[in-house]
Design an enzyme around this catalytic site. Structure first.
Site, PDB file in Angstrom:
ATOM      1  N   SER A  46      42.601  47.092  38.948  1.00 27.81           N
ATOM      2  CA  SER A  46      43.060  46.181  40.005  1.00 27.81           C
ATOM      3  C   SER A  46      44.585  46.212  40.085  1.00 27.81           C
ATOM      4  O   SER A  46      45.177  45.751  41.069  1.00 27.81           O
ATOM      5  CB  SER A  46      42.571  44.750  39.746  1.00 27.81           C
ATOM      6  OG  SER A  46      42.892  44.336  38.430  1.00 27.81           O
ATOM      7  N   GLU A 183      29.815  42.342  38.047  1.00 29.78           N
ATOM      8  CA  GLU A 183      30.690  41.879  39.132  1.00 29.78           C
ATOM      9  C   GLU A 183      29.892  41.647  40.411  1.00 29.78           C
ATOM     10  O   GLU A 183      29.140  42.533  40.856  1.00 29.78           O
ATOM     11  CB  GLU A 183      31.813  42.918  39.393  1.00 29.78           C
ATOM     12  CG  GLU A 183      32.730  42.492  40.541  1.00 29.78           C
ATOM     13  CD  GLU A 183      34.048  43.242  40.611  1.00 29.78           C
ATOM     14  OE1 GLU A 183      34.354  44.024  39.694  1.00 29.78           O
ATOM     15  OE2 GLU A 183      34.779  43.023  41.600  1.00 29.78           O
TER      16      GLU A 183
HETATM   17  O1  KIV Z   1      40.198  46.002  37.552  1.00 31.79           O
HETATM   18  C1  KIV Z   1      39.869  44.838  37.260  1.00 31.79           C
HETATM   19  O2  KIV Z   1      40.672  43.910  37.247  1.00 31.79           O
HETATM   20  C2  KIV Z   1      38.462  44.623  36.933  1.00 31.79           C
HETATM   21  C3  KIV Z   1      37.993  43.216  36.780  1.00 31.79           C
HETATM   22  C4  KIV Z   1      37.972  42.541  38.084  1.00 31.79           C
HETATM   23  C5  KIV Z   1      36.699  43.131  36.068  1.00 31.79           C
HETATM   24  O3  KIV Z   1      37.731  45.550  36.823  1.00 31.79           O
END
Ligand code: KIV
Length: 277
Positions: A46, A183
């Protein structure tokens, strides 16, 4: 400082005290998250959307992820740091997956890695685990599959699709995952999965029955507002506070009230006199 969180420590919490995980991409937020007492810090891909302004998680590579993981590890004393394998770092073959997973531990100093995908990722999970690298699985909405899924959508909404997720969770456990992120799946499906596996499930948009919860720290703190999924809870509005503080700075600079005397360095009067020579 309480004890350093380890992979066996995470596994031992199955069915017990709930696990908490937050994301961080740098040493500053890692230090804050660590001080909060969360069990795990995820250096999520993310990063691409939240930290780098990309529209999805596809546009971040291994070098950037390892670089940020190293920074997070430097800022973390107690939590287990989990490095998120980016798009195309493990999809191609087992060998590449093992080599890249190893970089997260050797260079990034993470304690585990996370990768997305169910049945089609079993050989990757087995190969990485065989190299003694702990793997956290991730099923349900897997953002790296956004092109195939047609957007960031809730998964497992029919009985058939929900059962398929339960099967995938079992297979990932058999392949050696030490925990599983679920998720954006309906709460009843996350409950079934949590009951079906003996490793902890960590939910994000997966209801209250999981063994733990994860959120993106920038969402929790109100620092990211490009969009807010339904499953996010904001615990603070630091973005607003930050803009107000920056506005005050700008105004004081324009008015000439910053810097004040206490922010300046003086020099001996005799030396100032010499400047007049
Ligand atoms: O990349 C991320 O932050 C994630 C979480 C949302 C689980 O994969």
């Amino acid at each position: 400082m309480t004890d350093k969180m380890t992979v066996p420590g995470v596994v031992s919490r199955k069915g017990g005290r709930k696990l908490s995980m937050l994301t961080a991409y740098d040493a500053v937020l890692a230090r804050l998250a660590d001080a909060s007492g969360v069990d795990m810090i995820l250096v999520g891909d993310s990063l691409a959307m939240v930290g780098l302004g990309q529209p999805d998680t596809l546009a971040v590579g291994m070098d950037a992820m390892v670089h940020h993981t190293r920074a997070v590890s430097r800022g973390t004393e107690r939590a287990l740091v989990v490095g998120d394998m980016p798009f195309m770092s493990y999809q191609t073959c087992d060998e590449e997956a093992v080599r890249n997973a190893g970089r997260f531990l050797a260079e990034g100093r993470a304690g585990a890695i996370k990768l997305e995908g169910g049945a089609r990722m079993l050989s990757r999970v087995r190969a990485i685990v065989a190299a003694d690298i702990p793997v956290m699985g991730h099923i349900g909405l897997t953002p790296q599959s956004v092109a195939k899924l047609g957007g960031f959508k809730v998964q497992g909404k029919t009985a058939k699709a929900g059962r398929a997720l339960v099967d995938e969770a079992r297979l990932l456990e058999e392949a050696g995952c030490f925990s599983l992120v679920l998720e954006a799946v309906p709460a009843p499906i996350a409950q079934l999965i949590t009951e079906a596996v003996s490793i902890p499930t960590i939910g994000i948009g997966a209801g209250p029955h999981c063994d733990g919860q994860v959120l993106v720290t920038h969402d929790v703190l109100g620092l990211f507002d490009r969009f807010t999924p339904r499953f996010v809870k904001r615990y603070a509005e630091l973005g607003r506070a930050a803009v107000a503080a920056m506005e005050d700075f700008r105004k004081e600079v324009e008015e000439g009230t910053f810097p004040a005397e206490e922010h300046c360095f003086d020099m001996p009067a005799a030396e100032i006199e010499k400047l007049k020579d």
